[in-house]
Design a protein around this motif. Sequence first.
Motif, PDB file in Angstrom:
ATOM      1  N   ASP A 186       4.596   6.215 -96.749  1.00  0.00           N
ATOM      2  CA  ASP A 186       5.358   5.077 -97.263  1.00  0.00           C
ATOM      3  C   ASP A 186       5.697   5.252 -98.741  1.00  0.00           C
ATOM      4  OD1 ASP A 186       4.976   3.393 -94.787  1.00  0.00           O
ATOM      5  OD2 ASP A 186       2.888   3.676 -95.380  1.00  0.00           O
ATOM      6  N   ARG A 190      -1.986   5.971 -87.335  1.00  0.00           N
ATOM      7  CA  ARG A 190      -1.702   4.853 -88.237  1.00  0.00           C
ATOM      8  C   ARG A 190      -2.555   3.635 -87.882  1.00  0.00           C
ATOM      9  NH1 ARG A 190       2.719   5.509 -91.945  1.00  0.00           N
ATOM     10  NH2 ARG A 190       1.994   3.506 -92.713  1.00  0.00           N
ATOM     11  N   ALA A 191      -2.781   3.413 -86.593  1.00  0.00           N
ATOM     12  CA  ALA A 191      -3.622   2.285 -86.180  1.00  0.00           C
ATOM     13  C   ALA A 191      -5.046   2.453 -86.716  1.00  0.00           C
ATOM     14  CB  ALA A 191      -3.631   2.169 -84.657  1.00  0.00           C
ATOM     15  N   ALA A 234      -8.388   0.894 -93.699  1.00  0.00           N
ATOM     16  CA  ALA A 234      -7.952   0.113 -94.863  1.00  0.00           C
ATOM     17  C   ALA A 234      -8.549  -1.284 -94.824  1.00  0.00           C
ATOM     18  CB  ALA A 234      -6.428   0.043 -94.902  1.00  0.00           C
ATOM     19  N   GLY A 235      -8.621  -1.869 -93.630  1.00  0.00           N
ATOM     20  CA  GLY A 235      -9.215  -3.194 -93.495  1.00  0.00           C
ATOM     21  C   GLY A 235     -10.681  -3.218 -93.881  1.00  0.00           C
ATOM     22  N   ARG A 287      -5.076   1.864 -90.510  1.00  0.00           N
ATOM     23  CA  ARG A 287      -5.043   0.434 -90.846  1.00  0.00           C
ATOM     24  C   ARG A 287      -6.430  -0.189 -90.701  1.00  0.00           C
ATOM     25  NH1 ARG A 287       0.096   0.765 -88.321  1.00  0.00           N
ATOM     26  NH2 ARG A 287      -0.805   0.195 -86.300  1.00  0.00           N
ATOM     27  N   GLN A 288      -7.182   0.253 -89.694  1.00  0.00           N
ATOM     28  CA  GLN A 288      -8.554  -0.223 -89.542  1.00  0.00           C
ATOM     29  C   GLN A 288      -9.418   0.199 -90.727  1.00  0.00           C
ATOM     30  OE1 GLN A 288      -9.340   1.270 -85.355  1.00  0.00           O
ATOM     31  NE2 GLN A 288     -10.402  -0.687 -85.289  1.00  0.00           N
ATOM     32  N   GLU A 328      -4.687  -2.762 -99.561  1.00  0.00           N
ATOM     33  CA  GLU A 328      -4.813  -3.870 -98.616  1.00  0.00           C
ATOM     34  C   GLU A 328      -4.094  -3.626 -97.297  1.00  0.00           C
ATOM     35  OE1 GLU A 328      -3.502  -7.373-100.806  1.00  0.00           O
ATOM     36  OE2 GLU A 328      -5.615  -7.950-100.960  1.00  0.00           O
ATOM     37  N   GLY A 329      -2.936  -2.989 -97.369  1.00  0.00           N
ATOM     38  CA  GLY A 329      -2.108  -2.900 -96.177  1.00  0.00           C
ATOM     39  C   GLY A 329      -2.149  -1.591 -95.440  1.00  0.00           C
ATOM     40  N   GLY A 330      -2.892  -0.620 -95.962  1.00  0.00           N
ATOM     41  CA  GLY A 330      -2.952   0.668 -95.284  1.00  0.00           C
ATOM     42  C   GLY A 330      -1.690   1.489 -95.436  1.00  0.00           C
TER      43      GLY A 330
END
Length: 333
Positions: A138, A41-42, A48-49, A45-46, A116-118
Amino acid sequence: MRFALSSEQRDFAGSLRKMCDAASTPAAIRAWGEGDADGGRALIRQLAGAGALGLAVAEEFDGMGAETIDLVVAAQEFGRAAVPGPLVETAAVIPALLQALDDSGPAQRWLPGIAEGGALGTIALSPQTPAVDADSADVVLLVDDDGLYTARPGDRIESVDAARRLYSLSADELVAQGDSVRAAAAAAFDAGALAVAAQLLGAGKAMLDTSVAYVIQRRQFGQPIGRYQAIKHHLADAKIGLDMAEPLLHRAALTFGTADRARDVSAAKVACADAAYRTARIALQVHGAIGYTAECDLSLWITKATALRSAWGTADFHRARVAAALRSPGGEA
Protein backbone atom coordinates in the motif's frame (compact mmCIF):
# COMPACT_ATOMS: atom_id res chain seq x y z
CA MET A 1 22.53 -6.74 30.35
CA ARG A 2 19.51 -9.06 30.48
CA PHE A 3 19.08 -11.47 27.56
CA ALA A 4 16.09 -13.43 28.94
CA LEU A 5 12.62 -12.52 27.69
CA SER A 6 9.98 -11.43 30.17
CA SER A 7 6.85 -13.49 30.75
CA GLU A 8 4.84 -10.86 28.86
CA GLN A 9 7.14 -11.12 25.85
CA ARG A 10 6.93 -14.92 25.89
CA ASP A 11 3.13 -14.72 26.09
CA PHE A 12 3.07 -12.26 23.17
CA ALA A 13 5.22 -14.60 21.08
CA GLY A 14 2.92 -17.47 21.96
CA SER A 15 -0.17 -15.55 20.88
CA LEU A 16 1.40 -14.64 17.53
CA ARG A 17 2.41 -18.27 17.03
CA LYS A 18 -1.14 -19.45 17.62
CA MET A 19 -2.44 -16.96 15.04
CA CYS A 20 0.04 -18.14 12.45
CA ASP A 21 -0.60 -21.83 13.15
CA ALA A 22 -4.37 -21.33 12.85
CA ALA A 23 -3.96 -19.52 9.53
CA SER A 24 -2.33 -22.49 7.75
CA THR A 25 0.60 -20.42 6.60
CA PRO A 26 2.03 -22.96 4.09
CA ALA A 27 -1.10 -22.55 1.95
CA ALA A 28 -0.93 -18.76 2.26
CA ILE A 29 2.76 -18.77 1.33
CA ARG A 30 2.20 -20.83 -1.82
CA ALA A 31 -0.77 -18.68 -2.83
CA TRP A 32 1.25 -15.49 -2.28
CA GLY A 33 3.98 -16.77 -4.57
CA GLU A 34 1.35 -17.36 -7.26
CA GLY A 35 -0.02 -13.82 -6.95
CA ASP A 36 -2.98 -14.53 -4.63
CA ALA A 37 -2.40 -12.41 -1.52
CA ASP A 38 -5.82 -12.83 0.13
CA GLY A 39 -4.80 -15.45 2.69
CA GLY A 40 -1.57 -13.68 3.54
CA ARG A 41 -3.25 -10.29 3.87
CA ALA A 42 -5.90 -11.76 6.17
CA LEU A 43 -3.18 -13.12 8.47
CA ILE A 44 -1.28 -9.81 8.36
CA ARG A 45 -4.44 -7.93 9.40
CA GLN A 46 -4.74 -10.29 12.37
CA LEU A 47 -1.12 -9.65 13.32
CA ALA A 48 -1.71 -5.91 13.03
CA GLY A 49 -4.75 -6.24 15.28
CA ALA A 50 -2.51 -7.84 17.88
CA GLY A 51 -0.16 -4.86 17.65
CA ALA A 52 2.66 -6.68 15.85
CA LEU A 53 3.04 -4.13 13.03
CA GLY A 54 2.95 -1.09 15.30
CA LEU A 55 5.59 -2.10 17.83
CA ALA A 56 8.23 0.25 16.39
CA VAL A 57 5.71 3.06 15.80
CA ALA A 58 5.48 5.77 18.45
CA GLU A 59 2.23 6.34 20.30
CA GLU A 60 1.80 9.76 18.65
CA PHE A 61 1.40 7.90 15.35
CA ASP A 62 -1.06 5.38 16.87
CA GLY A 63 1.58 2.72 17.46
CA MET A 64 2.67 0.75 20.50
CA GLY A 65 5.90 2.65 21.18
CA ALA A 66 7.46 -0.62 22.31
CA GLU A 67 11.12 -1.47 22.83
CA THR A 68 13.28 -2.88 20.04
CA ILE A 69 13.41 -6.28 21.74
CA ASP A 70 9.62 -6.52 21.38
CA LEU A 71 9.94 -6.03 17.63
CA VAL A 72 12.59 -8.77 17.57
CA VAL A 73 10.21 -11.12 19.39
CA ALA A 74 7.53 -10.50 16.77
CA ALA A 75 9.90 -10.77 13.81
CA GLN A 76 11.16 -14.10 15.10
CA GLU A 77 7.58 -15.41 15.02
CA PHE A 78 7.15 -14.03 11.50
CA GLY A 79 10.16 -16.11 10.51
CA ARG A 80 9.05 -19.18 12.42
CA ALA A 81 5.81 -19.18 10.40
CA ALA A 82 7.46 -17.84 7.19
CA VAL A 83 4.61 -15.31 6.97
CA PRO A 84 4.57 -13.91 3.42
CA GLY A 85 4.73 -10.22 2.61
CA PRO A 86 7.10 -7.31 3.31
CA LEU A 87 6.79 -7.50 7.10
CA VAL A 88 10.36 -6.40 7.80
CA GLU A 89 9.89 -3.34 5.63
CA THR A 90 6.44 -2.60 7.08
CA ALA A 91 7.09 -3.19 10.78
CA ALA A 92 10.75 -2.20 11.08
CA VAL A 93 12.31 -0.30 8.17
CA ILE A 94 9.65 2.24 7.26
CA PRO A 95 8.87 3.18 10.90
CA ALA A 96 12.59 3.64 11.63
CA LEU A 97 13.05 5.80 8.53
CA LEU A 98 10.01 8.04 8.86
CA GLN A 99 10.39 8.68 12.58
CA ALA A 100 14.03 9.72 12.13
CA LEU A 101 13.18 12.50 9.65
CA ASP A 102 13.19 16.14 10.72
CA ASP A 103 9.66 16.53 9.34
CA SER A 104 6.98 14.43 11.08
CA GLY A 105 4.55 14.84 8.19
CA PRO A 106 5.48 11.62 6.34
CA ALA A 107 5.23 9.61 9.57
CA GLN A 108 1.80 11.07 10.27
CA ARG A 109 0.78 10.32 6.70
CA TRP A 110 1.61 6.61 6.66
CA LEU A 111 2.40 5.13 10.06
CA PRO A 112 -1.14 5.11 11.56
CA GLY A 113 -2.34 3.01 8.63
CA ILE A 114 0.50 0.55 9.17
CA ALA A 115 0.13 0.36 12.94
CA GLU A 116 -3.65 0.10 13.11
CA GLY A 117 -4.94 -1.02 9.75
CA GLY A 118 -2.37 -3.54 8.61
CA ALA A 119 -1.36 -1.49 5.59
CA LEU A 120 1.71 -3.00 3.96
CA GLY A 121 4.74 -0.93 3.05
CA THR A 122 7.90 -1.65 1.13
CA ILE A 123 11.02 0.37 0.50
CA ALA A 124 14.35 0.36 -1.30
CA LEU A 125 17.18 2.39 0.22
CA SER A 126 18.78 2.92 -3.17
CA PRO A 127 17.60 2.71 -6.81
CA GLN A 128 19.92 -0.28 -7.29
CA THR A 129 18.18 -2.31 -4.55
CA PRO A 130 14.96 -4.20 -5.36
CA ALA A 131 11.87 -3.78 -3.19
CA VAL A 132 9.94 -6.72 -1.78
CA ASP A 133 6.32 -7.20 -2.89
CA ALA A 134 6.03 -3.72 -4.38
CA ASP A 135 3.11 -4.96 -6.49
CA SER A 136 0.94 -5.62 -3.44
CA ALA A 137 2.16 -2.95 -0.99
CA ASP A 138 0.00 0.00 0.00
CA VAL A 139 3.01 2.27 0.61
CA VAL A 140 6.02 2.11 -1.73
CA LEU A 141 9.02 4.31 -0.92
CA LEU A 142 12.45 4.85 -2.44
CA VAL A 143 15.55 6.58 -1.05
CA ASP A 144 17.86 8.07 -3.67
CA ASP A 145 20.91 9.82 -2.21
CA ASP A 146 19.41 12.47 0.13
CA GLY A 147 15.87 12.26 -1.24
CA LEU A 148 12.89 10.19 -0.11
CA TYR A 149 10.26 9.52 -2.75
CA THR A 150 7.06 7.62 -3.21
CA ALA A 151 7.70 5.07 -5.93
CA ARG A 152 6.06 2.75 -8.40
CA PRO A 153 7.11 -0.82 -9.21
CA GLY A 154 8.94 -1.59 -12.42
CA ASP A 155 10.34 -4.89 -13.65
CA ARG A 156 10.04 -8.03 -11.57
CA ILE A 157 13.36 -9.58 -10.49
CA GLU A 158 13.75 -13.34 -10.04
CA SER A 159 14.03 -14.54 -6.44
CA VAL A 160 14.94 -17.93 -5.00
CA ASP A 161 11.86 -17.56 -2.78
CA ALA A 162 8.68 -17.50 -4.89
CA ALA A 163 6.83 -15.79 -2.04
CA ARG A 164 9.41 -12.99 -1.92
CA ARG A 165 8.51 -11.02 -5.04
CA LEU A 166 11.21 -8.48 -5.95
CA TYR A 167 10.72 -5.37 -8.10
CA SER A 168 12.78 -2.47 -9.31
CA LEU A 169 11.39 0.95 -8.36
CA SER A 170 11.01 4.28 -10.13
CA ALA A 171 10.83 7.52 -8.13
CA ASP A 172 7.59 9.48 -8.12
CA GLU A 173 6.69 12.19 -5.56
CA LEU A 174 9.48 13.82 -3.50
CA VAL A 175 8.56 13.40 0.16
CA ALA A 176 11.66 14.68 2.01
CA GLN A 177 15.18 15.79 1.19
CA GLY A 178 18.37 16.63 3.03
CA ASP A 179 20.88 15.24 5.51
CA SER A 180 18.13 13.89 7.76
CA VAL A 181 17.14 11.48 4.98
CA ARG A 182 20.67 10.05 4.88
CA ALA A 183 20.77 9.62 8.66
CA ALA A 184 17.27 8.13 8.68
CA ALA A 185 18.22 5.69 5.92
CA ALA A 186 21.18 4.46 7.97
CA ALA A 187 18.92 3.78 10.97
CA ALA A 188 16.36 2.13 8.69
CA PHE A 189 19.00 -0.18 7.20
CA ASP A 190 20.03 -1.41 10.64
CA ALA A 191 16.39 -1.88 11.62
CA GLY A 192 15.92 -4.04 8.53
CA ALA A 193 19.06 -6.08 9.21
CA LEU A 194 18.01 -6.67 12.82
CA ALA A 195 14.47 -7.72 11.90
CA VAL A 196 15.76 -10.06 9.18
CA ALA A 197 18.19 -11.60 11.66
CA ALA A 198 15.21 -12.32 13.93
CA GLN A 199 13.27 -13.80 11.02
CA LEU A 200 16.20 -16.05 10.18
CA LEU A 201 16.46 -17.27 13.75
CA GLY A 202 12.74 -18.02 13.78
CA ALA A 203 12.96 -19.86 10.47
CA GLY A 204 15.90 -21.88 11.78
CA LYS A 205 13.95 -22.91 14.86
CA ALA A 206 10.98 -23.95 12.71
CA MET A 207 13.21 -26.11 10.51
CA LEU A 208 14.79 -27.71 13.57
CA ASP A 209 11.39 -28.47 15.13
CA THR A 210 10.15 -29.92 11.84
CA SER A 211 13.25 -32.10 11.54
CA VAL A 212 13.00 -33.41 15.09
CA ALA A 213 9.35 -34.33 14.53
CA TYR A 214 10.23 -36.03 11.25
CA VAL A 215 13.05 -38.19 12.59
CA ILE A 216 10.83 -39.36 15.44
CA GLN A 217 8.08 -40.63 13.13
CA ARG A 218 10.23 -41.75 10.14
CA ARG A 219 11.22 -45.40 10.63
CA GLN A 220 13.99 -47.42 9.03
CA PHE A 221 15.04 -50.98 9.87
CA GLY A 222 12.20 -51.12 12.37
CA GLN A 223 13.08 -48.06 14.46
CA PRO A 224 12.84 -44.25 14.27
CA ILE A 225 15.78 -42.77 12.38
CA GLY A 226 16.17 -40.25 15.20
CA ARG A 227 17.74 -43.01 17.29
CA TYR A 228 20.82 -43.06 15.06
CA GLN A 229 23.73 -41.21 16.62
CA ALA A 230 24.77 -39.44 13.41
CA ILE A 231 21.34 -37.83 13.09
CA LYS A 232 21.30 -36.86 16.76
CA HIS A 233 24.67 -35.13 16.34
CA HIS A 234 23.53 -33.19 13.26
CA LEU A 235 20.40 -31.94 15.02
CA ALA A 236 22.40 -31.08 18.15
CA ASP A 237 24.80 -29.03 16.01
CA ALA A 238 21.85 -27.13 14.54
CA LYS A 239 20.40 -26.39 17.98
CA ILE A 240 23.74 -25.24 19.36
CA GLY A 241 24.16 -22.83 16.45
CA LEU A 242 20.69 -21.35 16.95
CA ASP A 243 21.14 -21.11 20.72
CA MET A 244 24.49 -19.34 20.31
CA ALA A 245 23.03 -16.82 17.84
CA GLU A 246 20.08 -15.81 20.01
CA PRO A 247 22.02 -13.83 22.67
CA LEU A 248 23.71 -11.81 19.91
CA LEU A 249 20.26 -10.99 18.51
CA HIS A 250 19.02 -9.89 21.93
CA ARG A 251 22.13 -7.80 22.53
CA ALA A 252 21.65 -6.02 19.21
CA ALA A 253 18.07 -5.21 20.18
CA LEU A 254 19.12 -3.88 23.58
CA THR A 255 21.94 -1.69 22.19
CA PHE A 256 20.05 -0.48 19.12
CA GLY A 257 19.85 3.11 20.34
CA THR A 258 23.54 3.33 21.25
CA ALA A 259 26.84 3.89 19.45
CA ASP A 260 27.27 0.10 19.24
CA ARG A 261 24.22 -0.29 17.00
CA ALA A 262 25.98 -1.05 13.72
CA ARG A 263 28.49 -3.48 15.25
CA ASP A 264 25.91 -5.44 17.23
CA VAL A 265 23.33 -5.57 14.44
CA SER A 266 25.95 -6.89 12.04
CA ALA A 267 27.14 -9.51 14.52
CA ALA A 268 23.55 -10.67 15.02
CA LYS A 269 22.85 -10.79 11.29
CA VAL A 270 25.93 -12.92 10.59
CA ALA A 271 25.27 -15.31 13.47
CA CYS A 272 21.55 -15.77 12.76
CA ALA A 273 22.08 -16.16 9.01
CA ASP A 274 24.82 -18.74 9.48
CA ALA A 275 22.79 -20.68 12.05
CA ALA A 276 19.68 -20.71 9.89
CA TYR A 277 21.61 -21.76 6.80
CA ARG A 278 23.34 -24.58 8.69
CA THR A 279 19.98 -25.72 10.05
CA ALA A 280 18.47 -25.66 6.56
CA ARG A 281 21.23 -27.92 5.25
CA ILE A 282 20.82 -30.32 8.15
CA ALA A 283 17.03 -30.33 7.82
CA LEU A 284 17.32 -31.14 4.14
CA GLN A 285 19.77 -33.95 4.86
CA VAL A 286 17.71 -35.65 7.58
CA HIS A 287 14.51 -35.43 5.50
CA GLY A 288 16.19 -37.21 2.62
CA ALA A 289 14.65 -37.19 -0.85
CA ILE A 290 11.30 -35.78 0.26
CA GLY A 291 13.06 -32.65 1.49
CA TYR A 292 14.05 -31.76 -2.06
CA THR A 293 10.46 -31.56 -3.29
CA ALA A 294 8.44 -28.36 -3.57
CA GLU A 295 5.44 -30.24 -2.17
CA CYS A 296 7.20 -30.66 1.19
CA ASP A 297 6.49 -27.68 3.47
CA LEU A 298 10.13 -27.69 4.57
CA SER A 299 11.02 -26.20 1.18
CA LEU A 300 9.15 -22.99 2.07
CA TRP A 301 11.45 -22.37 5.03
CA ILE A 302 14.60 -23.41 3.18
CA THR A 303 13.99 -20.98 0.32
CA LYS A 304 13.00 -18.24 2.78
CA ALA A 305 16.20 -18.67 4.78
CA THR A 306 18.28 -18.76 1.59
CA ALA A 307 16.74 -15.51 0.35
CA LEU A 308 17.00 -13.70 3.69
CA ARG A 309 20.62 -14.73 4.19
CA SER A 310 21.78 -11.94 1.88
CA ALA A 311 18.88 -9.52 2.47
CA TRP A 312 19.73 -6.23 4.21
CA GLY A 313 23.45 -6.79 3.82
CA THR A 314 25.55 -9.77 2.80
CA ALA A 315 27.69 -11.76 5.22
CA ASP A 316 30.83 -10.11 3.84
CA PHE A 317 29.39 -6.64 4.42
CA HIS A 318 28.36 -7.35 8.00
CA ARG A 319 31.60 -9.14 8.89
CA ALA A 320 33.52 -6.14 7.56
CA ARG A 321 31.45 -3.80 9.74
CA VAL A 322 32.14 -5.86 12.85
CA ALA A 323 35.86 -5.98 12.04
CA ALA A 324 35.98 -2.20 11.45
CA ALA A 325 34.21 -1.55 14.74
CA LEU A 326 36.62 -3.77 16.65
CA ARG A 327 39.63 -2.05 15.08
CA SER A 328 38.37 1.44 15.87
CA PRO A 329 39.49 3.29 19.03
CA GLY A 330 37.41 2.06 21.93
CA GLY A 331 36.38 -1.12 20.10
CA GLU A 332 36.18 -4.26 22.19
CA ALA A 333 38.88 -6.90 21.68
